[in-house]
Design a protein around this motif. Structure first.
Motif, PDB file in Angstrom:
ATOM      1  N   HIS A 171      49.098  13.128 -26.283  1.00  0.00           N
ATOM      2  CA  HIS A 171      50.266  12.312 -26.606  1.00  0.00           C
ATOM      3  C   HIS A 171      50.866  11.704 -25.343  1.00  0.00           C
ATOM      4  CE1 HIS A 171      50.744  14.911 -30.442  1.00  0.00           C
ATOM      5  NE2 HIS A 171      49.903  13.912 -30.633  1.00  0.00           N
ATOM      6  N   LYS A 172      50.936  12.491 -24.290  1.00  0.00           N
ATOM      7  CA  LYS A 172      51.482  11.998 -23.021  1.00  0.00           C
ATOM      8  C   LYS A 172      50.614  10.863 -22.479  1.00  0.00           C
ATOM      9  CE  LYS A 172      52.696  13.515 -18.383  1.00  0.00           C
ATOM     10  NZ  LYS A 172      52.666  14.602 -17.424  1.00  0.00           N
ATOM     11  N   ASP A 173      49.293  11.048 -22.510  1.00  0.00           N
ATOM     12  CA  ASP A 173      48.376  10.002 -22.030  1.00  0.00           C
ATOM     13  C   ASP A 173      48.503   8.729 -22.863  1.00  0.00           C
ATOM     14  OD1 ASP A 173      47.463  11.684 -20.062  1.00  0.00           O
ATOM     15  OD2 ASP A 173      45.664  12.302 -21.173  1.00  0.00           O
ATOM     16  N   ALA A 174      48.672   8.869 -24.162  1.00  0.00           N
ATOM     17  CA  ALA A 174      48.814   7.701 -25.037  1.00  0.00           C
ATOM     18  C   ALA A 174      50.099   6.941 -24.722  1.00  0.00           C
ATOM     19  CB  ALA A 174      48.797   8.131 -26.499  1.00  0.00           C
ATOM     20  N   HIS A 222      49.907  -0.997 -20.623  1.00  0.00           N
ATOM     21  CA  HIS A 222      49.406  -2.204 -21.284  1.00  0.00           C
ATOM     22  C   HIS A 222      50.519  -3.214 -21.534  1.00  0.00           C
ATOM     23  CE1 HIS A 222      45.252  -1.102 -21.756  1.00  0.00           C
ATOM     24  NE2 HIS A 222      45.607   0.078 -22.203  1.00  0.00           N
ATOM     25  N   LYS A 223      51.738  -2.746 -21.699  1.00  0.00           N
ATOM     26  CA  LYS A 223      52.855  -3.657 -21.883  1.00  0.00           C
ATOM     27  C   LYS A 223      53.122  -4.463 -20.620  1.00  0.00           C
ATOM     28  CE  LYS A 223      55.409  -1.108 -25.374  1.00  0.00           C
ATOM     29  NZ  LYS A 223      56.633  -0.356 -25.660  1.00  0.00           N
ATOM     30  N   GLN A 224      52.828  -3.889 -19.453  1.00  0.00           N
ATOM     31  CA  GLN A 224      53.144  -4.527 -18.189  1.00  0.00           C
ATOM     32  C   GLN A 224      52.032  -5.454 -17.703  1.00  0.00           C
ATOM     33  OE1 GLN A 224      53.962  -1.206 -15.674  1.00  0.00           O
ATOM     34  NE2 GLN A 224      55.933  -0.793 -16.613  1.00  0.00           N
ATOM     35  N   GLY A 252      47.322 -11.106 -10.193  1.00  0.00           N
ATOM     36  CA  GLY A 252      46.941  -9.712 -10.399  1.00  0.00           C
ATOM     37  C   GLY A 252      47.382  -9.290 -11.792  1.00  0.00           C
ATOM     38  N   ASP A 253      46.710  -8.332 -12.374  1.00  0.00           N
ATOM     39  CA  ASP A 253      47.033  -7.890 -13.732  1.00  0.00           C
ATOM     40  C   ASP A 253      48.464  -7.375 -13.857  1.00  0.00           C
ATOM     41  OD1 ASP A 253      44.582  -8.533 -14.801  1.00  0.00           O
ATOM     42  OD2 ASP A 253      43.723  -6.559 -14.371  1.00  0.00           O
ATOM     43  N   TYR A 254      48.983  -6.762 -12.799  1.00  0.00           N
ATOM     44  CA  TYR A 254      50.317  -6.174 -12.847  1.00  0.00           C
ATOM     45  C   TYR A 254      51.319  -6.958 -12.015  1.00  0.00           C
ATOM     46  CZ  TYR A 254      47.851  -2.377 -15.027  1.00  0.00           C
ATOM     47  OH  TYR A 254      47.087  -1.638 -15.882  1.00  0.00           O
TER      48      TYR A 254
END
Length: 115
Positions: free
Chosen positions: A20-23, A30-32, A67-69
């Protein structure tokens, strides 16, 4: 089990599984992630011309790199242009031409910056 008085949760419900923590962390990352902006033909030609001119005149440039982030700025002299692999060497770093969003000379500002 006894009920906690402050927040109304059961003591056993305060535990979180690693999955759950990893999810949760994965969803936040992914939001960023930013989407790559699409440059029009005119912008692409302007970037190519500035890079070519800086390479020929051995001038230092500042490059805005996607960059992706988040985008980053790199400064240096272009030591090599590799037309086959579509990349330039700025200092000791190879940068793909498709990742370059803007180029400015030593004392110029990026075209995307406004006062």
């Amino acid at each position: 089990m006894k009920k906690l008085t402050g927040n109304g949760l059961w003591e056993s419900s305060r535990m979180m599984l690693f999955e759950h923590k990893d999810a949760i962390i994965s969803k936040q990352e992914h939001k960023q992630i930013q989407k790559r902006p699409v440059l029009d033909e005119q912008q692409t030609e302007r970037i190519a011309e500035k890079l070519s001119q800086a390479y020929r005149s051995k001038q230092q440039v500042q490059v805005l790199v996607f960059g992706d982030y988040g985008s980053s700025r790199m400064r240096g002299m272009i030591s090599r242009i590799d037309p086959q692999l579509q990349r330039i060497r700025l200092g000791n770093t190879w940068i793909s031409l498709s990742d370059i969003l803007d180029v400015s000379g030593e004392n110029e500002r990026f075209a995307s910056e406004t006062d």
